[in-house]
Scaffold this motif. Sequence first.
Motif, mmCIF file in Angstrom:
data_model
loop_
_atom_site.group_PDB
_atom_site.id
_atom_site.type_symbol
_atom_site.label_atom_id
_atom_site.label_comp_id
_atom_site.label_asym_id
_atom_site.label_seq_id
_atom_site.Cartn_x
_atom_site.Cartn_y
_atom_site.Cartn_z
ATOM 1 N N HIS A 1 26.581 -108.810 15.263
ATOM 2 C CA HIS A 1 26.519 -107.434 14.782
ATOM 3 C C HIS A 1 27.075 -106.553 15.890
ATOM 4 N N LEU A 2 28.247 -106.016 15.672
ATOM 5 C CA LEU A 2 28.885 -105.181 16.673
ATOM 6 C C LEU A 2 28.459 -103.735 16.462
ATOM 7 N N GLN A 3 28.176 -103.059 17.551
ATOM 8 C CA GLN A 3 27.761 -101.669 17.448
ATOM 9 C C GLN A 3 28.341 -100.858 18.586
ATOM 10 N N ASP A 4 28.555 -99.610 18.305
ATOM 11 C CA ASP A 4 28.988 -98.660 19.314
ATOM 12 C C ASP A 4 27.854 -98.481 20.318
ATOM 13 N N GLY A 5 28.184 -98.262 21.561
ATOM 14 C CA GLY A 5 27.165 -98.089 22.597
ATOM 15 C C GLY A 5 26.239 -96.907 22.374
ATOM 16 N N GLU A 6 26.654 -95.961 21.557
ATOM 17 C CA GLU A 6 25.821 -94.790 21.263
ATOM 18 C C GLU A 6 24.949 -94.979 20.028
ATOM 19 N N ASN A 7 24.963 -96.154 19.420
ATOM 20 C CA ASN A 7 24.177 -96.393 18.210
ATOM 21 C C ASN A 7 22.687 -96.208 18.491
ATOM 22 N N ARG A 8 22.024 -95.467 17.638
ATOM 23 C CA ARG A 8 20.591 -95.216 17.763
ATOM 24 C C ARG A 8 19.929 -95.370 16.405
ATOM 25 N N TYR A 9 18.620 -95.633 16.424
ATOM 26 C CA TYR A 9 17.842 -95.719 15.191
ATOM 27 C C TYR A 9 17.873 -94.386 14.451
ATOM 28 N N ARG A 10 18.050 -94.450 13.134
ATOM 29 C CA ARG A 10 17.940 -93.271 12.266
ATOM 30 C C ARG A 10 17.127 -93.669 11.049
ATOM 31 N N ALA A 11 16.137 -92.883 10.717
ATOM 32 C CA ALA A 11 15.325 -93.165 9.533
ATOM 33 C C ALA A 11 16.190 -93.028 8.284
ATOM 34 N N PHE A 12 15.947 -93.883 7.293
ATOM 35 C CA PHE A 12 16.687 -93.841 6.028
ATOM 36 C C PHE A 12 15.734 -94.216 4.915
ATOM 37 N N ASN B 1 15.408 -105.630 9.284
ATOM 38 C CA ASN B 1 14.521 -106.750 9.596
ATOM 39 C C ASN B 1 14.445 -107.100 11.075
ATOM 40 N N HIS B 2 15.404 -106.673 11.884
ATOM 41 C CA HIS B 2 15.338 -106.976 13.314
ATOM 42 C C HIS B 2 14.650 -105.875 14.129
ATOM 43 N N ASP B 3 14.281 -104.784 13.474
ATOM 44 C CA ASP B 3 13.620 -103.695 14.200
ATOM 45 C C ASP B 3 12.312 -104.147 14.843
ATOM 46 N N VAL B 4 11.657 -105.151 14.289
ATOM 47 C CA VAL B 4 10.392 -105.628 14.859
ATOM 48 C C VAL B 4 10.611 -106.454 16.123
ATOM 49 N N LEU B 5 11.847 -106.905 16.369
ATOM 50 C CA LEU B 5 12.115 -107.758 17.527
ATOM 51 C C LEU B 5 12.413 -106.982 18.797
ATOM 52 N N VAL B 6 13.085 -105.854 18.670
ATOM 53 C CA VAL B 6 13.561 -105.131 19.847
ATOM 54 C C VAL B 6 12.450 -104.287 20.479
ATOM 55 N N ARG B 7 12.655 -103.955 21.741
ATOM 56 C CA ARG B 7 11.695 -103.090 22.429
ATOM 57 C C ARG B 7 11.714 -101.706 21.784
ATOM 58 N N ARG B 8 10.831 -100.851 22.211
ATOM 59 C CA ARG B 8 10.708 -99.492 21.669
ATOM 60 C C ARG B 8 11.211 -98.467 22.681
ATOM 61 N N THR B 9 11.752 -97.376 22.156
ATOM 62 C CA THR B 9 12.130 -96.239 23.000
ATOM 63 C C THR B 9 10.849 -95.507 23.388
ATOM 64 N N PRO B 10 10.906 -94.565 24.322
ATOM 65 C CA PRO B 10 9.710 -93.784 24.650
ATOM 66 C C PRO B 10 9.120 -93.056 23.435
ATOM 67 N N TYR C 1 18.031 -100.043 20.078
ATOM 68 C CA TYR C 1 19.181 -100.891 19.809
ATOM 69 C C TYR C 1 20.013 -101.174 21.057
ATOM 70 N N ALA C 2 19.523 -100.774 22.218
ATOM 71 C CA ALA C 2 20.168 -101.126 23.484
ATOM 72 C C ALA C 2 19.355 -102.188 24.225
ATOM 73 N N ASP C 3 18.380 -102.784 23.568
ATOM 74 C CA ASP C 3 17.538 -103.807 24.188
ATOM 75 C C ASP C 3 18.406 -105.010 24.565
ATOM 76 N N PRO C 4 18.620 -105.261 25.866
ATOM 77 C CA PRO C 4 19.537 -106.336 26.271
ATOM 78 C C PRO C 4 19.043 -107.735 25.929
ATOM 79 N N GLU C 5 17.751 -107.902 25.695
ATOM 80 C CA GLU C 5 17.244 -109.233 25.356
ATOM 81 C C GLU C 5 17.745 -109.680 23.972
ATOM 82 N N PHE C 6 17.887 -108.739 23.052
ATOM 83 C CA PHE C 6 18.321 -109.087 21.705
ATOM 84 C C PHE C 6 19.715 -108.573 21.369
ATOM 85 N N LEU C 7 20.187 -107.582 22.104
ATOM 86 C CA LEU C 7 21.479 -106.958 21.819
ATOM 87 C C LEU C 7 22.308 -106.881 23.093
#
Length: 106
Positions: free
Chosen positions: A56-67, A78-87, A93-99
Amino acid sequence: MNSNRMLEENAAYNNAEVRKVPMVIPKGHVSFHHCRTHHGSGPNLSDRPRRAISFHLQDGENRYRAFRRSDGTPVAYNHDVLVRRTPEGLPDYADPEFLPVLWRTR
């Protein structure tokens, strides 16, 4: 609700058209498509597990947006539960462990 009906209802809600295009991918070949392409496959009729890999390729500025769907229910990737959380508590979506960063253009 089945996925085809949901796809049709959400498309109508967003004034979009659903265009179904069958695609046969020979054994050992790959498919590249836009992230907004609704896609799937038929049942695995072999006696072996189906294997898949996705990038899954994404721009470096990609951020979560509610929809929300046309019926008002929130969409959860479905992968939102895997990544770390922002403050703020949102998926990061910048979590280096998964992305991991595969390359930079700058």
